[in-house]
Design a protein around this motif. Structure first.
Motif, short mmCIF file in Angstrom:
data_model
loop_
_atom_site.label_atom_id
_atom_site.label_comp_id
_atom_site.label_asym_id
_atom_site.label_seq_id
_atom_site.Cartn_x
_atom_site.Cartn_y
_atom_site.Cartn_z
N LEU A 305 0.89 -1.16 0.00
CA LEU A 305 0.00 0.00 0.00
C LEU A 305 0.93 1.21 0.00
CD1 LEU A 305 -2.65 -0.93 2.73
CD2 LEU A 305 -3.03 -0.82 0.27
N ARG A 306 1.09 1.81 -1.15
CA ARG A 306 2.05 2.92 -1.29
C ARG A 306 1.25 4.22 -1.37
NH1 ARG A 306 7.66 1.83 -0.87
NH2 ARG A 306 8.81 3.56 -1.76
N LEU A 307 1.43 5.08 -0.38
CA LEU A 307 0.66 6.31 -0.30
C LEU A 307 1.61 7.51 -0.35
CD1 LEU A 307 -2.27 7.49 0.36
CD2 LEU A 307 -1.40 7.68 2.72
N TRP A 308 1.49 8.31 -1.41
CA TRP A 308 2.31 9.52 -1.56
C TRP A 308 1.49 10.75 -1.17
CZ3 TRP A 308 2.20 5.57 -5.18
CH2 TRP A 308 3.41 4.91 -5.45
N ASP A 309 2.07 11.66 -0.40
CA ASP A 309 1.32 12.86 -0.03
C ASP A 309 1.15 13.77 -1.25
OD1 ASP A 309 3.72 14.28 -0.31
OD2 ASP A 309 3.84 14.87 1.80
N THR A 323 -3.13 13.54 -2.84
CA THR A 323 -2.51 12.36 -2.24
C THR A 323 -2.90 11.13 -3.07
OG1 THR A 323 -2.38 13.24 0.00
CG2 THR A 323 -2.57 10.85 -0.22
N LEU A 324 -1.93 10.26 -3.32
CA LEU A 324 -2.13 9.15 -4.25
C LEU A 324 -1.83 7.82 -3.57
CD1 LEU A 324 -2.64 8.19 -7.19
CD2 LEU A 324 -0.19 8.50 -7.60
N LEU A 325 -2.76 6.89 -3.68
CA LEU A 325 -2.60 5.54 -3.12
C LEU A 325 -2.52 4.53 -4.25
CD1 LEU A 325 -2.66 3.37 -0.87
CD2 LEU A 325 -5.16 3.49 -0.96
N LEU A 326 -1.45 3.71 -4.23
CA LEU A 326 -1.30 2.59 -5.15
C LEU A 326 -1.43 1.30 -4.36
CD1 LEU A 326 -0.64 1.47 -7.99
CD2 LEU A 326 1.79 1.61 -7.37
N ILE A 327 -2.42 0.50 -4.71
CA ILE A 327 -2.62 -0.82 -4.11
C ILE A 327 -2.10 -1.85 -5.10
CG2 ILE A 327 -4.33 -2.48 -3.27
CD1 ILE A 327 -6.24 -0.01 -2.93
N ALA A 418 6.36 13.36 2.15
CA ALA A 418 6.33 12.05 2.80
C ALA A 418 5.51 11.06 1.99
CB ALA A 418 5.74 12.16 4.20
N HIS A 419 5.78 9.79 2.23
CA HIS A 419 4.92 8.72 1.75
C HIS A 419 4.85 7.63 2.81
CE1 HIS A 419 8.96 7.40 0.30
NE2 HIS A 419 8.51 6.19 0.57
#
Length: 510
Positions: A305-309, A323-327, A418-419
């Motif tokens: 679960l990669r979450l970039w601000d 903010t972007l979430l890659l599952i 941050a991520h």
């Protein structure tokens, strides 16, 4: 599929040396100055010189021995920005040391016995990819370089375990596992081709797919360790045993201050052919963190679960500042599909679905890029560092806000982003990137202030100083306060195993 991609693209677009130390980019850019300063940048002034008679004995033990200021600088240089600060100013990072290369267990034992008999400190090193100064010889003495202990010793196809020496570099191990046995460790740090198995274990490392495969402490089933006395012990090998504490865990994360790791057995996994991914956007990083919490607490464990601000989402993917979430997940198609479906259902309750394909492909293509740490222009300098930490979901939003605000308020800071890189049901790792532009003469003071401010926030908000990089030099000032009463337990363990304070002195305040 994600793990298999390594076979196609390799590591870091070829910018590294296979199976040996790769200098940081600032060295290749010609920014390292000749060492002309007399005072080491780090350490408390305690220095142990190695007598010439001991040097001669070491020549009879090791494969190679190097001495002198220039050799010390070149052969202890790592990827910590603190070392870069010293060497780009022409100062030694540490006192002079004697570097001894060893390729066998008996050599390691002989070096430690000789050092113990003569009161000489020993600091162990291999890949030197650390970003905290953990392998710098703060008190001189001996640097025991074990990067040539690099054999892959065997594979058990029934247990799916691989046995290797500590100097094996990550890319070399993974290529052999995939091509010879069709398996993967699942351990994918950004530093894969720069780091060694021993370094992973010594610093309690984590890879990009840790939500599926675990951190390195979840992968190690058995260790051989040479104690400061020179005694060789085997720990572990009895999976899930209830025969006292799991003693191998004492050495996983010990950063070379309790013993020298000489053999590691790791769990592996069948190499997946199938992967799936989805992506969502959120207005704020805090909203994205909450989505990740809910996904993990639903009971699914996607590989990442990669979450970039907002800042990193726009910088890396040009998404307009959300903010972007890659599952993403890999493995058996039925398990992967259920995992991504459940995660997507939860993500969609507060987020907006976006096209995951370009995001996934960009991440896949750049996930092993190791950025520059420093650049000069006229009388100014740009420098950057990363700071990873871990805390409970309830604490992370405030830590994120305070680090952004308080580090961002330091004169010279121009980026604090941050991520979230590793997630659990109760907590997660947030990975800050901090950049500054300032006069060259002010770099060291700014750098120290960044860490002082950030770690003060983390401790005050009941977070943990590190998730996977470890302590080294840079976090040592804050360890005692962070551990609280646990610091006395650590001191007692150190005293019991290393009463002469021989191994990696100066780190952790020990």
């Amino acid at each position: 599929m994600i793990s298999k991609q390594f076979q196609v693209t390799g590591y870091s677009e070829g910018y590294y040396k296979v199976g040996e130390f790769t200098p940081p980019r600032w060295v290749d850019d010609g920014l390292a100055k000749p060492i002309t300063g007399a005072t080491p940048r780090y350490g408390d002034g305690r220095v142990v010189a190695v007598p010439e008679g001991i040097v001669e004995q070491l020549r009879g033990i090791g494969d190679a021995v190097y001495t002198g200021t220039d050799e010390t600088a070149e052969r202890t240089r790592d990827w910590w920005p603190g070392t870069m600060l010293a060497h780009t100013d022409g100062d030694p990072a540490t006192p002079d040391a004697v570097i001894v290369e060893a390729s066998g267990v008996k050599q390691v034992q002989a070096v430690l016995r000789l050092a113990a008999a003569n009161g000489i400190p020993v600091t162990v090193a291999a890949g030197r990819s650390n970003v905290t100064g953990s392998t710098l010889p703060l008190e001189g003495g001996i640097v025991l370089d074990i990067h040539t202990m690099n054999s892959i010793l065997g594979f058990n196809p029934t247990d799916l375990t691989a046995e290797c020496e500590p100097g094996v570099f990550g890319d070399v191990l993974e290529e052999r596992l995939q091509t010879a046995w069709g398996v993967t460790t699942g351990h994918w740090p950004q530093s894969l081709g720069l780091s060694t198995v021993g370094g992973w274990v010594a610093c309690r490392g984590a890879g990009q797919l840790s939500t599926r495969y675990g951190k390195v402490e979840d992968m190690v089933t058995e260790l051989d360790v040479v104690l400061p006395s020179g005694e060789l012990v085997t720990l572990g090998g009895r999976q899930r045993a209830a025969v006292g504490p799991d003693l191998k865990q004492l050495f996983i994360g010990s950063e070379g201050m309790l013993g020298v790791i000489t053999r590691v057995v790791l769990r592996t996994h069948a190499l997946p052919d199938y992967a799936r991914y989805a992506a969502y956007e959120y207005d704020t990083f805090e909203a994205g963190l909450d989505a990740c919490r809910r996904i993990m607490q639903r009971g699914v464990t996607p590989a990442a679960l990669r979450l970039w601000d907002n800042m990193e989402g726009d910088y890396y993917f040009g998404n307009g500042g959300n903010t972007l979430l890659l599952i993403l997940d890999e493995g058996d198609p039925r398990l992967v599909d259920v995992t991504v479906d459940i995660a997507s259902d939860e993500a969609a309750t507060t987020g907006t679905a976006v096209d995951a394909e370009p995001i996934f492909q960009k991440w896949l293509a750049t996930r092993f890029e190791v950025p520059a740490q420093n650049a000069f222009e006229d009388d100014g300098a740009w420098m950057a560092d990363t700071l990873e930490m871990t805390a409970g979901w309830s604490q992370l939003p405030r830590i994120y806000q305070r680090v952004q605000s308080e580090v961002g308020a330091l004169e010279g800071t121009f980026v604090v982003s941050a991520h979230q890189s590793h997630a659990y049901t109760d907590a997660a790792c947030v990975y800050f990137t901090i950049q500054g532009t300032l006069p060259i003469k002010d770099r060291a003071a700014w750098y120290r202030a960044v860490w002082d401010v950030a770690d003060k926030v983390i401790i005050e908000e009941h977070g943990q100083l590190s998730h996977h990089h470890g302590v080294g030099v840079v976090r040592t000032p804050y360890v005692a306060e962070s551990l609280g009463g646990g610091m006395e337990v650590l001191r007692a363990v150190k005293q019991a195993l290393d009463p002469g304070r021989m191994l990696n002195p100066g780190k952790y305040g020990l």
